[in-house]
Design a protein around this motif. Structure first.
Motif, PDB file in Angstrom:
ATOM      1  N   GLU A 430       0.974  -1.247  -0.022  1.00  0.00           N
ATOM      2  CA  GLU A 430      -0.137  -0.056   0.172  1.00  0.00           C
ATOM      3  C   GLU A 430       0.741   1.282   0.071  1.00  0.00           C
ATOM      4  OE1 GLU A 430      -2.985   0.155   2.918  1.00  0.00           O
ATOM      5  OE2 GLU A 430      -3.444  -2.180   2.938  1.00  0.00           O
ATOM      6  N   LEU A 431       0.220   2.189  -0.670  1.00  0.00           N
ATOM      7  CA  LEU A 431       1.192   3.567  -0.845  1.00  0.00           C
ATOM      8  C   LEU A 431       0.084   4.487  -0.202  1.00  0.00           C
ATOM      9  CD1 LEU A 431       2.680   3.726  -4.274  1.00  0.00           C
ATOM     10  CD2 LEU A 431       3.624   3.051  -2.235  1.00  0.00           C
ATOM     11  N   HIS A 432       0.336   4.964   0.991  1.00  0.00           N
ATOM     12  CA  HIS A 432      -0.360   5.881   1.700  1.00  0.00           C
ATOM     13  C   HIS A 432       0.072   7.337   1.325  1.00  0.00           C
ATOM     14  CE1 HIS A 432      -2.511   3.214   4.051  1.00  0.00           C
ATOM     15  NE2 HIS A 432      -1.653   2.312   4.044  1.00  0.00           N
ATOM     16  N   TYR A 433      -0.540   8.159   0.747  1.00  0.00           N
ATOM     17  CA  TYR A 433       0.014   9.498   0.474  1.00  0.00           C
ATOM     18  C   TYR A 433      -0.098  10.496   1.633  1.00  0.00           C
ATOM     19  CZ  TYR A 433       0.629   8.207  -4.389  1.00  0.00           C
ATOM     20  OH  TYR A 433       1.001   7.452  -5.681  1.00  0.00           O
ATOM     21  N   LYS A 434       0.963  10.908   2.340  1.00  0.00           N
ATOM     22  CA  LYS A 434       0.797  11.741   3.487  1.00  0.00           C
ATOM     23  C   LYS A 434       0.678  13.297   3.111  1.00  0.00           C
ATOM     24  CE  LYS A 434       3.315  10.625   6.949  1.00  0.00           C
ATOM     25  NZ  LYS A 434       4.648  10.157   7.595  1.00  0.00           N
ATOM     26  N   ASN A 435       1.275  13.472   2.012  1.00  0.00           N
ATOM     27  CA  ASN A 435       1.455  14.981   1.541  1.00  0.00           C
ATOM     28  C   ASN A 435       2.103  14.958   0.255  1.00  0.00           C
ATOM     29  OD1 ASN A 435       1.371  17.645   2.810  1.00  0.00           O
ATOM     30  ND2 ASN A 435       3.543  17.828   1.925  1.00  0.00           N
ATOM     31  N   ILE A 436       1.580  16.035  -0.575  1.00  0.00           N
ATOM     32  CA  ILE A 436       1.998  16.270  -1.959  1.00  0.00           C
ATOM     33  C   ILE A 436       2.122  17.859  -2.092  1.00  0.00           C
ATOM     34  CG2 ILE A 436       1.675  16.161  -4.438  1.00  0.00           C
ATOM     35  CD1 ILE A 436      -0.216  13.721  -3.952  1.00  0.00           C
ATOM     36  N   GLU A 437       3.274  18.282  -2.270  1.00  0.00           N
ATOM     37  CA  GLU A 437       3.797  19.792  -2.592  1.00  0.00           C
ATOM     38  C   GLU A 437       3.696  19.917  -3.977  1.00  0.00           C
ATOM     39  OE1 GLU A 437       6.551  21.236   0.019  1.00  0.00           O
ATOM     40  OE2 GLU A 437       6.264  19.927   1.713  1.00  0.00           O
ATOM     41  N   LEU A 438       3.141  21.092  -4.527  1.00  0.00           N
ATOM     42  CA  LEU A 438       3.446  21.489  -5.711  1.00  0.00           C
ATOM     43  C   LEU A 438       3.924  22.808  -5.769  1.00  0.00           C
ATOM     44  CD1 LEU A 438       0.189  20.343  -7.781  1.00  0.00           C
ATOM     45  CD2 LEU A 438       2.500  19.455  -8.213  1.00  0.00           C
ATOM     46  N   ASP A 439       5.046  23.018  -6.542  1.00  0.00           N
ATOM     47  CA  ASP A 439       5.685  24.356  -6.775  1.00  0.00           C
ATOM     48  C   ASP A 439       6.168  24.617  -8.334  1.00  0.00           C
ATOM     49  OD1 ASP A 439       7.003  26.962  -6.336  1.00  0.00           O
ATOM     50  OD2 ASP A 439       8.773  26.179  -5.364  1.00  0.00           O
ATOM     51  N   GLY A 440       5.200  24.607  -9.150  1.00  0.00           N
ATOM     52  CA  GLY A 440       5.229  25.257 -10.428  1.00  0.00           C
ATOM     53  C   GLY A 440       5.674  23.825 -11.141  1.00  0.00           C
TER      54      GLY A 440
END
Length: 519
Positions: A430-440
């Motif tokens: 399982e892949l649990h996505y804890k956080n995704i940050e986008l910067d351009g």
């Protein structure tokens, strides 16, 4: 930041700005008899500039200052079972040649194979918008430069001593910095203010009654004091950015109208009825003559005959409008509410337009494809190309490829020699996505990887927290860095500082034979 992202931001801001303009249009009707022209001018200025405020960026910037991750999308406890992905929605597999081990499967991101690519379509529309904005502003700029060039060439230093003294006296009275240049010209019918960095007040050379000239010049000096020329330039720039939105044209028209009305209001504030009539007649006659002369059209200073008549009526019917403190507070609250509503709608539109969702899905697809491709290679014991997911200019990623080739070769050789039992079942992880940050064009993803260690644990997978850094290259997200528990992968990814050479498969065979006691 590519043209597609910029265009989506423009769309988001145009939705929020449109809401503000519609509300302000209603407010201007309701409070027409209670608000001064100056107040209306500032309200429309706020409405127009709502088209330029990226509320989502400002909110996230504030969150960053509050030690909340910038541009992050918290996915909570939602998880994705990559083991449940089938071959169609996870990978597009094509048979290719592999120089090291003969035929092998090459993994390519599924989203790249499509007859109709929505991202390319949005990018095309983005370029159409960009060309339209450039053409719109360039046309305005060329007309203005052309008019200013003709006007300044036909102008000379003002010889009207009365006019010069009057301007100096008014500037001193109103505490206006004396940075204005005064010229006179034969090609204009009314005084005109042009220029931002070096403002120039151009006076017509024709004989004008001193009192009339004084009133008109006062009007232009009010423009000069309030920096209205700069506001007009900014409004044209906003109009160019949102040239496809008719509400922007409406807002610019209302802004220009209230700008002139507010200047008229300032001039006639202390005039009696006869003085107001004289001022109105002077404006009516001079502006009417200027229609079609090029002077008004060059910078939108005149307008249609109907609008001049309306302006005449405004001047003659003007009276001091006093609002109670309660009414002022009420208007301020309404304007503030409109701004916040515009911000809310903009953030809502951002989600509706899939501003980030497509990018997030593409990022997740890259990470999931990276893991799943390696797992398939591990089980099938044939190297599958993982380079579509990696930035191969990075040493770490080069070494991942070398190590994966070596790993699958070892498993295949051990299985062929029957040295020991080789597990070939695909166990879930399982892949649990804890956080995704986008910067351009850059992203940072934190995942928590869960796997049953007693069931076919692939040595290339580091369970627990994994941090990926990605970069968008030629429209595709690539992994640039992988941060994990180094102890978990110490036998798989040998180095992140020095490139590993390609494996010597004959030497690997001999090494495996020695490990199992075969000489």
């Amino acid at each position: 930041m590519n043209i597609e992202v910029i265009f989506k931001w423009i769309l988001v801001m145009t939705v929020g700005g449109s809401i503000a303009v519609l509300i302000f249009a209603i407010l201007s009707k309701i409070f027409k008899e209670h608000l001064s022209a100056r107040a209306m001018y500032y309200i429309w200025m706020i409405g127009l500039f709502c088209f330029t405020i990226p509320w989502n960026v400002l909110i996230k910037f504030c969150k960053k200052d509050s030690k909340v991750l910038n541009q992050s999308i918290i996915l909570g406890n939602s998880s994705h079972m990559t083991s449940k992905l089938n071959n169609n929605n996870a990978l597009n597999l094509q048979l290719t040649e592999n120089t090291a081990q003969g035929g092998a499967l090459t993994a390519l991101p599924y989203k790249n194979i499509s007859y109709f690519n929505p991202e390319k379509f949005v990018e095309f529309i983005g370029y159409v918008w960009f060309v339209g904005a450039i053409v719109f502003f360039a046309w305005f700029l060329i007309r203005y430069i052309w008019f200013k060039m003709i006007l300044t060439r036909s102008s000379r230093e003002c010889s009207n001593e009365y006019c010069r003294r009057m301007i100096e006296r008014y500037c001193n009275l109103r505490k206006i910095p004396k940075k204005i240049k005064i010229l006179e010209s034969d090609i204009i019918q009314t005084p005109m203010l042009i220029g931002i960095i070096t403002p120039i007040l151009v006076i017509p050379t024709k004989d004008i009654v001193r009192e009339d000239l004084r009133l008109i010049i006062r009007h232009e000096l009010v423009h000069f004091k309030r920096k209205d020329v700069l506001v007009k330039w900014l409004s044209k720039l906003i109009n160019a950015l949102h040239w496809f939105n008719p509400l922007v044209y409406f807002a610019v028209l209302k802004l220009n109208r209230e700008c002139e009305y507010s200047c008229d209001e300032e001039v006639i504030r202390k005039l009696k009825k006869d003085g107001k009539r004289r001022y109105a007649e002077v404006l009516y006659n001079t502006l009417l003559v200027s229609i079609g002369s090029g002077a008004g059209a060059a910078f939108g200073l005149v307008g249609r005959k109907e609008s001049i008549v309306e302006r005449f009526r405004f001047i003659m019917s003007w009276k001091v409008r006093k609002m109670s403190k309660g009414a002022k507070v009420f208007v301020v609250v309404l304007v503030s509410t409109t701004i916040f509503l515009s911000a809310f709608v903009q953030i809502w539109a951002k989600d509706i337009l899939s501003f980030d969702s497509d990018e997030i899905e593409a990022i997740k697809s890259t990470i999931e494809g990276f893991y799943e491709t390696q797992y398939k290679a591990y089980l099938q014991m044939e190297y599958i190309d993982i380079t579509p997911y990696l930035d191969m200019s990075k040493i770490q990623n080069h070494n991942k490829v070398v190590a994966l080739k070596m790993l699958v070769f070892r498993r295949k050789y051990i299985d062929e020699k029957k040295y020991c039992y080789v597990e070939k079942r695909h166990f879930p992880y399982e892949l649990h996505y804890k956080n995704i940050e986008l910067d351009g064009n850059k992203a940072k993803v934190v995942i928590d990887l869960e796997i049953k260690l007693k069931e076919a644990y692939p040595p290339f997978i580091s369970y627990g927290e994994n941090i990926f850094e990605l970069e968008k290259q030629d429209g595709t997200w690539k992994l640039t860095k992988h941060i994990y528990d180094k102890w978990a992968l110490m036998h798989y990814e040998f180095s992140t500082d020095q490139k590993l050479p390609e494996s010597d498969y004959e030497q690997i065979k001999k090494q495996i034979d020695r490990e199992f006691g075969i000489k």
